[in-house]
Design a protein around this motif. Structure first.
Motif, mmCIF file in Angstrom:
data_model
loop_
_atom_site.group_PDB
_atom_site.id
_atom_site.type_symbol
_atom_site.label_atom_id
_atom_site.label_comp_id
_atom_site.label_asym_id
_atom_site.label_seq_id
_atom_site.Cartn_x
_atom_site.Cartn_y
_atom_site.Cartn_z
ATOM 1 N N HIS A 1 -19.007 -6.881 -1.415
ATOM 2 C CA HIS A 1 -18.103 -7.568 -1.914
ATOM 3 C C HIS A 1 -18.228 -9.122 -1.220
ATOM 4 O O HIS A 1 -17.864 -9.968 -2.053
ATOM 5 C CB HIS A 1 -16.406 -7.197 -1.635
ATOM 6 N N ASN B 1 -9.342 -4.753 8.653
ATOM 7 C CA ASN B 1 -8.488 -4.598 7.535
ATOM 8 C C ASN B 1 -7.084 -5.181 7.935
ATOM 9 O O ASN B 1 -6.221 -5.794 6.881
ATOM 10 C CB ASN B 1 -8.065 -3.260 7.504
ATOM 11 N N HIS C 1 1.007 -1.243 0.014
ATOM 12 C CA HIS C 1 -0.103 0.130 0.005
ATOM 13 C C HIS C 1 0.755 1.218 0.105
ATOM 14 O O HIS C 1 0.900 2.161 0.798
ATOM 15 C CB HIS C 1 -0.897 -0.116 1.328
ATOM 16 N N LYS D 1 -21.035 -1.355 1.134
ATOM 17 C CA LYS D 1 -20.327 -1.806 0.112
ATOM 18 C C LYS D 1 -19.360 -2.883 -0.041
ATOM 19 O O LYS D 1 -19.196 -3.621 -0.560
ATOM 20 C CB LYS D 1 -19.438 -0.507 -0.371
ATOM 21 N N THR E 1 -12.939 -2.566 5.354
ATOM 22 C CA THR E 1 -13.333 -1.396 4.051
ATOM 23 C C THR E 1 -13.548 -1.848 2.759
ATOM 24 O O THR E 1 -12.679 -2.978 2.332
ATOM 25 C CB THR E 1 -12.153 -0.232 4.236
ATOM 26 N N PRO E 2 -14.079 -1.565 2.249
ATOM 27 C CA PRO E 2 -14.496 -2.026 0.588
ATOM 28 C C PRO E 2 -13.147 -2.139 -0.073
ATOM 29 O O PRO E 2 -12.886 -2.968 -0.829
ATOM 30 C CB PRO E 2 -15.622 -0.851 -0.031
ATOM 31 N N LYS E 3 -12.194 -0.996 -0.089
ATOM 32 C CA LYS E 3 -10.988 -1.126 -1.012
ATOM 33 C C LYS E 3 -10.194 -2.422 -0.732
ATOM 34 O O LYS E 3 -9.753 -3.020 -1.702
ATOM 35 C CB LYS E 3 -10.144 0.036 -0.692
ATOM 36 N N GLU E 4 -10.047 -2.658 0.775
ATOM 37 C CA GLU E 4 -9.240 -3.862 1.126
ATOM 38 C C GLU E 4 -10.105 -5.213 0.790
ATOM 39 O O GLU E 4 -9.155 -5.889 0.405
ATOM 40 C CB GLU E 4 -8.950 -3.788 2.589
ATOM 41 N N GLY F 1 -11.950 -5.491 -1.751
ATOM 42 C CA GLY F 1 -11.884 -5.501 -3.109
ATOM 43 C C GLY F 1 -10.717 -6.250 -3.641
ATOM 44 O O GLY F 1 -10.632 -6.848 -4.634
ATOM 45 N N GLU F 2 -9.450 -5.625 -3.093
ATOM 46 C CA GLU F 2 -8.438 -6.157 -3.241
ATOM 47 C C GLU F 2 -8.068 -7.747 -3.126
ATOM 48 O O GLU F 2 -7.367 -8.369 -4.200
ATOM 49 C CB GLU F 2 -7.021 -5.467 -2.532
#
Length: 437
Positions: free
Chosen positions: A243, A151, A51, A239, A202-205, A207-208
């Motif tokens: 996922h 996370n 990151h 969100k 969180t959505p970003k993590e 999604g990864e």
């Protein structure tokens, strides 16, 4: 001239220094202490090595650090090389910004077994923290269990799951990368006491995790609430749960073609670790949600576990002479005030919550308290007084200029696809400060 000592050079420390500059301009002198010769704390040792965009926030801290009235005082252990009361005698205000570097314990039978780690240690291992560089986890087994629904659990899972090519551009340390590339782990179970609607991911993590080449994460559809219930969630969590729903919809035929299994096991509370010297399984109790809490149902089962990483939260490390709230795992304080002239900020004040940016208003808030408590300078010795003490005790203080030499040396020794290769030994860091002399 006001003299302020900040103990800890992570986000909370530098945001506090920035706030003090804005409050008093040139009429303040700020010394930022760190036990290591390198600054940035959580950014260097906590943020995942893949990151790099998040680590870019250090450029903002560097602007603060290079100001004439701000000084980095590295390689000084507060509580050992110098006491907090001694700092209070030298500075008008002392702000503890030491974060929360200790793991919360799992607190179940067997947590002493080998190959069971807290996330502070495991993350520190692959991020090059000197305290954990020699951790050497055994990755020769088949199954890893990651305990936690935040996370950090996602970071650990992702690091265990990545291919060599997927580490390009990261600053994961070489010894960890070599170990991970030799890993025999073929199954990772992410264990959570509560359900999908209670995750802290969180959505970003999340999604990864769905874009890794070796695996397709799986969620048991039976663990998902009715889709209509998602409407009650805060948008970010909604969100993220989306996922999870997409993971549940991945065909089994697709997952079967991939070499690594990653599965989420919700409503599952660890009750004991099993093994003869080294962990081999984890005993789990099925749970249900009652008024937002996970309560046991009396249904138990076991999961094979050759490696266990617990990601269930952190605690601040106590410092001699500073009131400490054992239950909360942070310094005892009233909105940042600990004792007259002694304050805390960031995770050391509120516990491990919020994002990196959350520390900025926290830092500005504690500076407002200092301004209220000390409307005029108390004219203590400050920086000059500490320098005299350091010379008397023979302390090997590392400056920000010294850190820049360390940074240059790390960049010079980097792999072709990495921004740096961190030193993981304090003596090596110190030696690097003299390379350009």
């Amino acid at each position: 001239m006001r003299h302020i000592a900040i103990v800890g050079s992570g986000p909370a420390g530098y945001y506090t220094a920035e706030a003090a500059q804005k409050q008093w301009g040139d009429d303040v002198s700020i010394d930022i202490f760190d036990m290591l010769p390198v600054p940035y704390g959580l950014i260097r040792f906590g943020v995942a090595p893949d990151h790099q965009s998040i680590k870019g926030v250090t450029r903002r801290y560097e602007q603060t650090a290079l100001a004439e009235n701000v000084r980095f005082v590295g390689n000084v252990k507060v509580g050992q090389d110098v006491s907090v009361p001694e700092l209070q005698g030298l500075y008008d205000a002392v702000v503890l910004a030491t974060g929360a570097p200790r793991d919360r314990e799992i607190g179940v039978p067997g947590d002493h077994l080998k190959n069971v780690f807290g996330s502070a240690g495991f993350v520190g291992w692959y991020n090059g923290h000197p305290e954990f560089a020699a951790l050497d986890p055994d990755l020769s087994g088949h199954t890893a269990v990651v305990i936690g629904m935040g996370n950090v659990a996602l970071d650990v899972t992702r690091i265990l799951a990545k291919t060599r090519d997927e580490f390009a551009g990261s600053d994961i340390v070489g010894h960890a990368l070599d170990s991970l590339m030799g890993s025999k782990i073929r199954r990772i179970v992410v264990l959570g006491r509560r359900g999908p609607h209670q995750i802290m991911m969180t959505p970003k993590e999340l999604g990864e995790l769905g874009h890794l080449s070796r695996t397709a994460p799986w969620v048991n559809p039976r663990d998902l609430p009715d889709v209509g219930d998602d409407a009650m969630l805060e948008p970010g969590i909604r969100k993220a749960v989306g996922h999870l729903r997409s993971f549940a919809a991945i065909p089994e035929s697709h997952r079967a073609d991939l070499p690594l299994e990653v599965e989420f096991d919700f409503f599952a509370a660890p009750r004991g670790l099993i093994g003869d010297g080294k962990v081999s399984a984890i005993s789990v109790e099925r749970t249900r949600i009652d008024a937002g809490r996970a309560v046991g149902t009396g249904e138990f089962y076991e999961i094979p576990a050759d490696l266990v990483v617990s990601c269930i939260g952190y605690q601040t490390s106590p410092i001699a002479g500073v009131p400490f709230d054992e239950r909360a795992g942070r310094f005892a304080n009233d909105e940042g005030r600990i004792l007259p002239g002694l304050y805390c900020v960031g995770w050391a004040r509120r516990g491990p919550s919020g994002t990196i940016g959350t520390n900025r208003p926290d830092g500005f808030g504690v500076v407002e308290l200092i301004a209220q408590d000390f409307p005029a300078s108390a004219r203590k010795a400050g920086r000059a007084g500490f320098d005299e003490l350091a010379e008397r005790r023979g302390l090997d203080v590392v400056s920000f200029d010294d850190w820049k030499k360390i940074e240059e040396a790390e960049q010079a020794r980097a792999r072709d696809d990495a921004p740096r290769e961190k030193f993981v030994d304090v003596d090596d860091m110190i030696r690097a400060t003299s390379l350009a002399d």
